[in-house]
Design an enzyme around this catalytic site. Sequence first.
Site, PDB file in Angstrom:
ATOM      1  N   LYS A   1     -29.301  25.415  74.042  1.00 48.98           N
ATOM      2  CA  LYS A   1     -28.674  24.213  73.837  1.00 48.98           C
ATOM      3  C   LYS A   1     -29.462  22.931  73.905  1.00 48.98           C
ATOM      4  O   LYS A   1     -28.894  21.911  73.880  1.00 48.98           O
ATOM      5  CB  LYS A   1     -27.645  24.145  75.220  1.00 48.98           C
ATOM      6  CG  LYS A   1     -26.653  25.217  75.198  1.00 48.98           C
ATOM      7  CD  LYS A   1     -25.577  25.020  76.676  1.00 48.98           C
ATOM      8  CE  LYS A   1     -24.740  26.255  76.850  1.00 48.98           C
ATOM      9  NZ  LYS A   1     -23.692  26.685  75.905  1.00 48.98           N
TER      10      LYS A   1
ATOM     11  N   HIS B   1     -17.792  26.400  84.395  1.00 54.41           N
ATOM     12  CA  HIS B   1     -17.987  27.433  83.270  1.00 54.41           C
ATOM     13  C   HIS B   1     -18.101  28.753  84.061  1.00 54.41           C
ATOM     14  O   HIS B   1     -18.354  28.770  85.238  1.00 54.41           O
ATOM     15  CB  HIS B   1     -19.498  27.143  82.563  1.00 54.41           C
ATOM     16  CG  HIS B   1     -19.625  28.094  81.548  1.00 54.41           C
ATOM     17  ND1 HIS B   1     -19.935  29.192  81.562  1.00 54.41           N
ATOM     18  CD2 HIS B   1     -19.524  27.859  80.162  1.00 54.41           C
ATOM     19  CE1 HIS B   1     -20.214  29.893  80.342  1.00 54.41           C
ATOM     20  NE2 HIS B   1     -19.947  28.982  79.411  1.00 54.41           N
TER      21      HIS B   1
ATOM     22  N   CYS C   1     -14.867  29.700  78.060  1.00 50.88           N
ATOM     23  CA  CYS C   1     -15.442  30.111  79.345  1.00 50.88           C
ATOM     24  C   CYS C   1     -15.083  29.302  80.507  1.00 50.88           C
ATOM     25  O   CYS C   1     -15.845  29.049  81.402  1.00 50.88           O
ATOM     26  CB  CYS C   1     -16.875  30.295  79.066  1.00 50.88           C
ATOM     27  SG  CYS C   1     -17.434  31.547  77.964  1.00 50.88           S
TER      28      CYS C   1
ATOM     29  N   ASP D   1     -25.434  23.326  87.833  1.00 50.26           N
ATOM     30  CA  ASP D   1     -25.341  23.960  86.312  1.00 50.26           C
ATOM     31  C   ASP D   1     -25.486  22.907  85.430  1.00 50.26           C
ATOM     32  O   ASP D   1     -24.971  21.817  85.166  1.00 50.26           O
ATOM     33  CB  ASP D   1     -24.095  24.598  86.294  1.00 50.26           C
ATOM     34  CG  ASP D   1     -23.984  25.012  84.908  1.00 50.26           C
ATOM     35  OD1 ASP D   1     -24.791  24.737  84.021  1.00 50.26           O
ATOM     36  OD2 ASP D   1     -22.661  25.736  84.496  1.00 50.26           O
TER      37      ASP D   1
ATOM     38  N   GLN E   1     -24.950  21.592  80.359  1.00 49.74           N
ATOM     39  CA  GLN E   1     -24.874  20.407  79.283  1.00 49.74           C
ATOM     40  C   GLN E   1     -25.283  19.006  79.597  1.00 49.74           C
ATOM     41  O   GLN E   1     -25.047  18.130  78.877  1.00 49.74           O
ATOM     42  CB  GLN E   1     -23.073  20.257  79.378  1.00 49.74           C
ATOM     43  CG  GLN E   1     -22.568  21.782  79.083  1.00 49.74           C
ATOM     44  CD  GLN E   1     -22.702  21.917  77.551  1.00 49.74           C
ATOM     45  OE1 GLN E   1     -23.131  21.189  76.755  1.00 49.74           O
ATOM     46  NE2 GLN E   1     -22.243  23.287  77.226  1.00 49.74           N
TER      47      GLN E   1
HETATM   48  N1  PMP Z   1     -22.693  26.277  82.331  1.00 43.89           N
HETATM   49  C1  PMP Z   1     -22.247  25.449  81.015  1.00 43.89           C
HETATM   50  C2  PMP Z   1     -21.579  24.472  81.860  1.00 43.89           C
HETATM   51  C3  PMP Z   1     -22.190  26.003  79.894  1.00 43.89           C
HETATM   52  O1  PMP Z   1     -21.789  25.214  79.038  1.00 43.89           O
HETATM   53  C4  PMP Z   1     -22.758  27.137  79.598  1.00 43.89           C
HETATM   54  C5  PMP Z   1     -22.896  27.637  78.038  1.00 43.89           C
HETATM   55  N2  PMP Z   1     -21.664  27.511  77.393  1.00 43.89           N
HETATM   56  C6  PMP Z   1     -23.343  28.090  80.468  1.00 43.89           C
HETATM   57  C7  PMP Z   1     -23.050  27.627  81.898  1.00 43.89           C
HETATM   58  C8  PMP Z   1     -23.774  29.290  80.170  1.00 43.89           C
HETATM   59  O2  PMP Z   1     -25.106  29.242  79.311  1.00 43.89           O
HETATM   60  P1  PMP Z   1     -25.771  30.377  78.700  1.00 43.89           P
HETATM   61  O3  PMP Z   1     -24.773  31.093  77.916  1.00 43.89           O
HETATM   62  O4  PMP Z   1     -26.841  29.927  77.880  1.00 43.89           O
HETATM   63  O5  PMP Z   1     -26.333  31.306  79.760  1.00 43.89           O
END
Ligand code: PMP
Length: 422
Positions: free
Chosen positions: A238, A135, A377, A212, A215
């Site tokens: 999430k 991401h 993203c 990270d 998920q």
């Molecule tokens: N890493 C991953 C794998 C994600 O799916 C996301 C959210 N889509 C993020 C980072 C970023 O999370 P946040 O927007 O809650 O900071």
Amino acid sequence: MLTDKVASLDVERIRADFPILASTLHAADDRPGVPLVYLDNAASTQRPRQVIQSIVDTYEKHYANVHRGIHWLSDQSTDLYEESRNKVRAFVNADDSGEVLFTRGTTESINLVARSWCDANLRAGDEILLTEMEHHSNIVPWQQAAERTGAVVRFLPITDDGRLDLDVLDQFLTERTRVFAVAAISNVLGTINPLETLIARAHAAGALVLVDAAQSVPHQPTDVSALGADFVAFSGHKMLGPSGVGVLYARRDLLDAMPPFLGGGSMIRKVTTSGFEPADLPSKFEAGTPPIVSAIALGAAIDYLQGQGMEAIQQHEHRLCVLAHEVLDSVGGVQRLGPSPGDKCGIVSFKLDRVHAHDVAQILDRQGIAVRAGHHCAMPLHKRLRVAASTRASFYLYNTPHEVEQLGRALEAAKSIFRRKS
Ligand code: PMP
């Protein structure tokens, strides 16, 4: 590991806890609305009454700033805030709650490490290893750190079916690699990465590992101690919690040696006109007034998830994922991204032949089905897959097989609309 011994979720009872899931959309004078089918959980989940009630209770009965006042209400909110930190600690099995930092979310957690640890430790020519499935939140902070320090960012390739290419790992993990930042689960492909192997290989090469876990923590049991990761980042929104709060787990010895990320109130032991002394953990990394109410409500979300059982949640999503694959394959003209259900979680991204992902999402929305469309993203990943954009359905504990079947029927409808148009 999925087993038959795990009790099934009572999904109808769970759904009754989520007021928003009873919504109907797009009602007009001449037609009734359609029920909401919420399949955008990888972007953000919904909240049960218990979490909403925690927010109301804190504001109505317990609210004051934390770690500040010498008054009853401040003691109460401080106790609730620290109790929530302890719930997070237990949820991910960290050794001590000083290793659990509240942040604004995964993005801020990763930025904290990329700023604080990298600036103090990286030199020109050092390497930061990422993967092609990350991401943007797990790419850009490292690129910024590389710009500041002269380090080099490298990307571990993926295979065509959306797994990390472990055959070439040794070429990418070298004696120059100082940190390896990797998603536990891809937010596009749903791939569950082999963290134990990756962490062992990175540590053997002398690199630290940031996971990270945006998920993964919401969807499966997590044990940071058993995993041996150095840093683990995730977000409250999430996992049934509020937005604006997240977590960075980090090993105490690393945090002790790292300089504070942000400066301000709370993160100091002493300030004089010539300098400051940082506070002990975790305050050292929590400058300013923290997201008090959201952090307390994250504790309520954890209570709720634990009440259902993380293994049961994982197994439920796995069943929905298997069904979603069958349904998508039966529609025809659907290109699925990522591996087969055995190696992935409840995230299913796909492309419908000759229909743009945004058009698919719009047609689904007319039928009440909320999905995400675009690059999610993850632009480098889409470039690698030679796909401009994809549509993503992502499941959680309150989704039903019926909803997955509705997705299939709505895609059939989308196909026929575009067949008529072309
Ligand atoms: N890493 C991953 C794998 C994600 O799916 C996301 C959210 N889509 C993020 C980072 C970023 O999370 P946040 O927007 O809650 O900071």
